[in-house]
Scaffold this active site. Structure first.
Site, PDB file in Angstrom:
ATOM      1  CB  CYS A  54      -0.935   0.018   1.208  1.00  0.00           C
ATOM      2  SG  CYS A  54      -2.236  -1.199   1.075  1.00  0.00           S
TER       3      CYS A  54
HETATM    4  N1  CO8 Z   1     -19.873  -9.572   8.291  1.00  0.00           N
HETATM    5  C1  CO8 Z   1     -20.351  -9.716   9.543  1.00  0.00           C
HETATM    6  N2  CO8 Z   1     -19.575  -9.941  10.615  1.00  0.00           N
HETATM    7  C2  CO8 Z   1     -18.247 -10.033  10.403  1.00  0.00           C
HETATM    8  C3  CO8 Z   1     -17.673  -9.890   9.116  1.00  0.00           C
HETATM    9  C4  CO8 Z   1     -18.555  -9.662   8.018  1.00  0.00           C
HETATM   10  N3  CO8 Z   1     -18.109  -9.500   6.772  1.00  0.00           N
HETATM   11  N4  CO8 Z   1     -16.337 -10.004   9.221  1.00  0.00           N
HETATM   12  C5  CO8 Z   1     -16.053 -10.211  10.513  1.00  0.00           C
HETATM   13  N5  CO8 Z   1     -17.215 -10.236  11.237  1.00  0.00           N
HETATM   14  C6  CO8 Z   1     -17.353 -10.444  12.679  1.00  0.00           C
HETATM   15  C7  CO8 Z   1     -16.169 -11.191  13.267  1.00  0.00           C
HETATM   16  O1  CO8 Z   1     -16.346 -12.583  13.143  1.00  0.00           O
HETATM   17  C8  CO8 Z   1     -16.197 -10.732  14.710  1.00  0.00           C
HETATM   18  O2  CO8 Z   1     -17.181 -11.460  15.407  1.00  0.00           O
HETATM   19  P1  CO8 Z   1     -16.930 -11.881  16.957  1.00  0.00           P
HETATM   20  O3  CO8 Z   1     -16.824 -10.565  17.699  1.00  0.00           O
HETATM   21  O4  CO8 Z   1     -18.133 -12.680  17.282  1.00  0.00           O
HETATM   22  O5  CO8 Z   1     -15.627 -12.638  16.965  1.00  0.00           O
HETATM   23  C9  CO8 Z   1     -16.703  -9.292  14.608  1.00  0.00           C
HETATM   24  O6  CO8 Z   1     -17.369  -9.185  13.343  1.00  0.00           O
HETATM   25  C10 CO8 Z   1     -15.595  -8.281  14.678  1.00  0.00           C
HETATM   26  O7  CO8 Z   1     -14.556  -8.658  13.745  1.00  0.00           O
HETATM   27  P2  CO8 Z   1     -13.182  -7.943  13.688  1.00  0.00           P
HETATM   28  O8  CO8 Z   1     -12.619  -7.797  15.055  1.00  0.00           O
HETATM   29  O9  CO8 Z   1     -12.328  -8.610  12.634  1.00  0.00           O
HETATM   30  O10 CO8 Z   1     -13.651  -6.499  13.108  1.00  0.00           O
HETATM   31  P3  CO8 Z   1     -12.892  -5.131  13.112  1.00  0.00           P
HETATM   32  O11 CO8 Z   1     -13.734  -4.161  13.813  1.00  0.00           O
HETATM   33  O12 CO8 Z   1     -11.456  -5.250  13.519  1.00  0.00           O
HETATM   34  O13 CO8 Z   1     -12.917  -4.762  11.547  1.00  0.00           O
HETATM   35  C11 CO8 Z   1     -11.374  -4.685   9.688  1.00  0.00           C
HETATM   36  C12 CO8 Z   1     -12.254  -5.561  10.597  1.00  0.00           C
HETATM   37  C13 CO8 Z   1     -12.303  -3.779   8.883  1.00  0.00           C
HETATM   38  C14 CO8 Z   1     -10.613  -5.595   8.753  1.00  0.00           C
HETATM   39  C15 CO8 Z   1     -10.409  -3.830  10.525  1.00  0.00           C
HETATM   40  O14 CO8 Z   1      -9.743  -4.609  11.469  1.00  0.00           O
HETATM   41  C16 CO8 Z   1      -9.363  -3.110   9.693  1.00  0.00           C
HETATM   42  O15 CO8 Z   1      -9.665  -2.351   8.786  1.00  0.00           O
HETATM   43  N6  CO8 Z   1      -8.089  -3.300  10.014  1.00  0.00           N
HETATM   44  C17 CO8 Z   1      -6.980  -2.682   9.300  1.00  0.00           C
HETATM   45  C18 CO8 Z   1      -6.864  -3.302   7.979  1.00  0.00           C
HETATM   46  C19 CO8 Z   1      -5.820  -2.677   7.128  1.00  0.00           C
HETATM   47  O16 CO8 Z   1      -5.628  -1.503   7.058  1.00  0.00           O
HETATM   48  N7  CO8 Z   1      -5.154  -3.516   6.408  1.00  0.00           N
HETATM   49  C20 CO8 Z   1      -4.233  -3.068   5.454  1.00  0.00           C
HETATM   50  C21 CO8 Z   1      -4.347  -4.017   4.348  1.00  0.00           C
HETATM   51  S1  CO8 Z   1      -3.942  -3.350   2.848  1.00  0.00           S
HETATM   52  C22 CO8 Z   1      -2.263  -3.428   2.527  1.00  0.00           C
HETATM   53  O17 CO8 Z   1      -1.418  -3.250   3.303  1.00  0.00           O
HETATM   54  C23 CO8 Z   1      -1.901  -3.709   1.135  1.00  0.00           C
HETATM   55  C24 CO8 Z   1      -1.897  -5.123   0.854  1.00  0.00           C
HETATM   56  C25 CO8 Z   1      -1.693  -5.302  -0.590  1.00  0.00           C
HETATM   57  C26 CO8 Z   1      -2.942  -5.247  -1.392  1.00  0.00           C
HETATM   58  C27 CO8 Z   1      -3.523  -6.565  -1.582  1.00  0.00           C
HETATM   59  C28 CO8 Z   1      -4.637  -6.554  -2.592  1.00  0.00           C
HETATM   60  C29 CO8 Z   1      -5.568  -7.684  -2.440  1.00  0.00           C
END
Ligand code: CO8
Length: 373
Positions: A156
């Site tokens: 990224c």
């Molecule tokens: N629908 C419903 N519920 C869900 C879903 C869904 N889709 N997904 C997860 N849940 C549930 C989970 O199971 C969990 O349930 P429980 O509490 O019962 O265990 C609950 O929702 C909460 O889940 P999370 O704790 O995972 O949720 P978050 O609040 O942490 O949100 C995010 C998840 C949005 C992923 C968040 O953690 C985030 O944005 N983190 C940072 C991500 C980030 O910036 N990553 C960078 C990646 S990009 C990068 O560096 C480049 C890579 C190269 C590109 C690749 C291209 C493909």
């Protein structure tokens, strides 16, 4: 040594967009089929059921409402859930080259430049479609640019790292101007069957012209005041796809050959690193945080961006101070912060200071301080 400006930016946006509701409908159809087909094994506790996704969760957890994609039908087909992007012959421009050219044409027009004014091309992105020849050299050929071209990948953060490379080449007199492009087909590396990440990414391409200040004639000039980069190794965002996969074919289909992450850890670890890097960068440059008019931050998660600017300013930022494009583009990896810069720069008066910042896998973080001319 020459002073350096960004004199033009460009954006290519794919024609198709997928809303959260459309994405969730296809995901849930896939989940229901999986659960029905594996009902006995799930009942016996041998197989985990596939839980359903939800639009409300996606918007609350990430701020994403929709994303632009190269192929909508292939992604939404519950039987497939992979974009369909036909292979092209070696006699055709590749798809990354094609989107780079579209973004570059806008950047060149905004900079008031032609191919003859550019001495180098950098393709900086997360997802390169082949090993060689470099896509940058193909972009050179497609646009008729002489000089040099190379590809680079810092996930990224590719765009800010690319800007520093380009600015250094211009500063040292190795190029009058460099075209830096960020073609991202993130959907090609996504696991659309993974509920935790199926909503995160979209596709786009951005382009930036970095040139000698004394040669710049554009109305959209931003002096590159300073750049600062940092990297720190982490496995929390990873993609193990590569040319050695075929040598260990028993692991070919493993999910980690696509994008995988520990999203919560990324959130917790990266936000303080970004605030610290930008804060230190401004301090070293003798700039008060309060005098920065705009933060064009990497567009991965709305809550991350709100937290980073709150750490820097000690208060919530207004939408004008930290513009958001991830609501309609989702995370477009290296293109994200440049899309925000491209769409939200013309309203600021001369002398305005801004910070373009990226963060992502590596971990890698970049900060570019810009002043409007
Ligand atoms: N629908 C419903 N519920 C869900 C879903 C869904 N889709 N997904 C997860 N849940 C549930 C989970 O199971 C969990 O349930 P429980 O509490 O019962 O265990 C609950 O929702 C909460 O889940 P999370 O704790 O995972 O949720 P978050 O609040 O942490 O949100 C995010 C998840 C949005 C992923 C968040 O953690 C985030 O944005 N983190 C940072 C991500 C980030 O910036 N990553 C960078 C990646 S990009 C990068 O560096 C480049 C890579 C190269 C590109 C690749 C291209 C493909």
């Amino acid at each position: 040594m020459h002073n350096v400006v960004i004199s033009g930016t460009g954006l290519y946006t794919p024609a198709h967009s997928i809303s959260n509701d459309e994405l969730v409908e296809s995901f849930n159809a896939c989940a229901r089929r999986f659960n029905a087909e594996n009902a006995a094994a799930i009942e016996a506790g041998d197989v985990q059921p596939m839980p359903e996704s939800s639009s409300a969760f996606i918007e609350k957890a990430s701020g994403i409402k929709s994303r632009f994609v190269t192929d909508k039908a292939g992604i939404l087909d519950p039987e497939r859930m992979v974009p369909r992007i036909p292979e092209r012959s070696n006699d055709e421009w590749s798809i990354l080259c094609e989107m780079s050219v579209k973004a570059a044409e806008e950047a060149l027009a905004r900079a008031g430049k032609t191919a003859a004014d550019i001495d180098g091309v950098i393709v900086a992105c997360s997802n390169l479609q082949r090993a060689y020849p470099a896509v940058a050299i193909e972009v050179q050929a497609a646009l008729g640019i002489k000089g040099f071209g190379f590809d680079m990948n810092v996930a990224c953060s590719s765009a800010t790292f690319g800007i520093q490379n380009a600015a250094n080449a211009v500063r040292l007199g190795q190029a009058r101007a460099v075209l830096m492009v960020n073609p991202e087909i993130c959907t090609g590396h996504m696991n659309f069957r993974d509920r935790d990440s199926h909503f995160i990414f979209g596709d786009a391409c951005t382009a930036v012209i970095i040139e000698r200040a004394d040669l710049a004639t554009s109305e959209h000039q931003w002096e590159v005041v300073s750049t600062k980069l940092v990297t720190e190794f982490s496995n929390n965002i990873r993609n193990n796809f590569g040319f050695l996969n075929r040598t260990a074919e028993e692991h070919m289909g493993d999910p980690d050959k696509l994008f995988v992450q520990e999203g919560r850890k990324v959130f917790k670890e990266v936000c303080p690193m970004v605030a610290e890097l930008i804060g230190a960068h401004l301090q070293e440059s003798g700039i008060e945080v309060e005098s920065v008019k705009r933060f064009w931050l990497h567009q991965a998660n709305l809550n991350m961006n709100l937290l980073i600017v709150r750490k820097l300013l000690g208060r919530d930022a207004t939408p004008e101070e930290a513009p958001v494009i991830l609501d309609t583009y989702a995370n477009t990896s290296s293109a994200g912060s440049v899309i925000a810069f491209h769409k939200h720069q013309d309203d600021l008066p001369a002398g305005s200071l801004g910070v373009l910042s990226s963060f992502g896998a590596g971990y890698s973080i970049g900060s570019v301080i810009l002043r409007k001319r």
